[in-house]
Motif scaffolding. Structure first.
Motif, PDB file in Angstrom:
ATOM      1  N   ILE A  74       0.825  -1.216   0.000  1.00 42.79           N
ATOM      2  CA  ILE A  74       0.000   0.000   0.000  1.00 42.79           C
ATOM      3  C   ILE A  74       0.858   1.264   0.000  1.00 42.79           C
ATOM      4  O   ILE A  74       0.396   2.327   0.386  1.00 42.79           O
ATOM      5  N   SER A  75       2.113   1.143  -0.440  1.00 38.00           N
ATOM      6  CA  SER A  75       2.943   2.333  -0.599  1.00 38.00           C
ATOM      7  C   SER A  75       3.848   2.139  -1.805  1.00 38.00           C
ATOM      8  O   SER A  75       4.165   1.009  -2.181  1.00 38.00           O
ATOM      9  N   VAL A  76       4.227   3.239  -2.379  1.00 40.16           N
ATOM     10  CA  VAL A  76       5.115   3.230  -3.538  1.00 40.16           C
ATOM     11  C   VAL A  76       6.015   4.460  -3.440  1.00 40.16           C
ATOM     12  O   VAL A  76       5.588   5.517  -2.980  1.00 40.16           O
ATOM     13  N   ASP A  77       7.283   4.299  -3.817  1.00 34.95           N
ATOM     14  CA  ASP A  77       8.209   5.419  -3.792  1.00 34.95           C
ATOM     15  C   ASP A  77       7.897   6.388  -4.925  1.00 34.95           C
ATOM     16  O   ASP A  77       7.381   5.998  -5.970  1.00 34.95           O
ATOM     17  N   GLY A 119       4.016   6.753  -8.611  1.00 37.41           N
ATOM     18  CA  GLY A 119       4.074   7.753  -7.548  1.00 37.41           C
ATOM     19  C   GLY A 119       4.762   9.008  -8.046  1.00 37.41           C
ATOM     20  O   GLY A 119       5.843   8.928  -8.625  1.00 37.41           O
ATOM     21  N   HIS A 122       5.190  13.052  -2.736  1.00 34.99           N
ATOM     22  CA  HIS A 122       5.008  12.490  -1.392  1.00 34.99           C
ATOM     23  C   HIS A 122       3.611  12.800  -0.848  1.00 34.99           C
ATOM     24  O   HIS A 122       3.119  13.913  -0.980  1.00 34.99           O
ATOM     25  N   ILE A 124      -0.555  11.071   0.344  1.00 36.87           N
ATOM     26  CA  ILE A 124      -1.588  10.046   0.243  1.00 36.87           C
ATOM     27  C   ILE A 124      -2.407  10.279  -1.031  1.00 36.87           C
ATOM     28  O   ILE A 124      -2.771  11.408  -1.343  1.00 36.87           O
ATOM     29  N   GLU A 142      -6.254   3.201  -0.704  1.00 32.33           N
ATOM     30  CA  GLU A 142      -5.409   4.310  -0.276  1.00 32.33           C
ATOM     31  C   GLU A 142      -3.952   3.890  -0.375  1.00 32.33           C
ATOM     32  O   GLU A 142      -3.561   2.847   0.150  1.00 32.33           O
ATOM     33  N   LEU A 143      -3.160   4.695  -1.073  1.00 27.33           N
ATOM     34  CA  LEU A 143      -1.730   4.442  -1.220  1.00 27.33           C
ATOM     35  C   LEU A 143      -0.937   5.595  -0.644  1.00 27.33           C
ATOM     36  O   LEU A 143      -1.333   6.753  -0.754  1.00 27.33           O
ATOM     37  N   THR A 144       0.205   5.267  -0.049  1.00 30.21           N
ATOM     38  CA  THR A 144       1.138   6.271   0.434  1.00 30.21           C
ATOM     39  C   THR A 144       2.263   6.389  -0.596  1.00 30.21           C
ATOM     40  O   THR A 144       2.866   5.383  -0.957  1.00 30.21           O
ATOM     41  N   ILE A 145       2.497   7.604  -1.045  1.00 32.44           N
ATOM     42  CA  ILE A 145       3.623   7.864  -1.933  1.00 32.44           C
ATOM     43  C   ILE A 145       4.759   8.334  -1.034  1.00 32.44           C
ATOM     44  O   ILE A 145       4.654   9.359  -0.366  1.00 32.44           O
ATOM     45  N   SER A 146       5.847   7.547  -0.996  1.00 33.15           N
ATOM     46  CA  SER A 146       6.966   7.812  -0.096  1.00 33.15           C
ATOM     47  C   SER A 146       8.099   8.507  -0.829  1.00 33.15           C
ATOM     48  O   SER A 146       8.273   8.333  -2.034  1.00 33.15           O
TER      49      SER A 146
END
Length: 179
Positions: A74-77, A119, A122, A124, A142-146
């Motif tokens: 659930i996250s991508v750089d 992504g 940075h 959500i 929901e994804l977090t862009i890190s």
């Protein structure tokens, strides 16, 4: 002046498709394809009319959509991609291909027609897969862009003037070359 006898005989000329019709003019579709519906005057005048009609398979609406990612990530750089997959229920839906979109909240991303998310900044985002058949079904993820993390691959330390010895009580400046 109106005709003395206004009754008609109903019939169907099956083409690629098929249908049946009652004398009360109630048509029932059969096989998919084209048919011609005919109304012929009963008064002996030979007057008729024909209406072409297409019989098609019934539409099967989408009743549910679920978005998943490999290993439930659930996250991508930033600058990286993540494949999202939409499972459409039922699998026999007439139009099982979802429409993909992004709701940029505190971050931003883009999504392709195949569900590939990239992504961008940075924060959500919400990935949305919605039915393309008008059934109004959708799912969000929901994804977090890190921030992109770049790991250290090498460190080289050195002492001032290349010294490798030091007398008691003296100081020697070191530096580290980090890549």
């Amino acid at each position: 002046k109106f005709a003395d006898d206004t009754t008609v005989i109903w019939s169907v000329i099956n083409g690629a498709g098929s249908a049946t019709i009652t004398q009360g003019a109630l048509l029932r579709g059969g096989l998919p394809g084209n048919v011609d519906v005919v109304a012929l005057a009963m008064d002996g005048s030979g007057v008729s009319d024909t209406l072409s009609l297409t019989v098609h398979e019934p539409l099967v609406p989408v009743t549910g959509i679920t978005i998943t990612t490999e290993d439930d990530i659930i996250s991508v750089d930033m600058g990286s991609m993540l494949q999202c997959t939409a499972t459409v229920i039922p699998d026999t839906a007439t139009n099982p291909v979802p429409d993909w979109s992004i709701n940029n909240r505190t971050g931003s991303a883009s999504v392709g027609i195949d569900g590939m998310v990239t992504g961008l900044t940075h924060g959500i985002v919400e990935v949305i897969a919605s039915s393309g058949d008008g059934s109004m079904m959708a799912d969000t993820l929901e994804l977090t862009i890190s921030d992109t993390v770049v790991y250290i691959t090498n460190i080289e330390i050195s002492a001032a003037e290349g010294l490798s010895e030091l007398e008691t009580g003296l100081e020697l400046q070191f530096s580290a070359d980090v890549t």
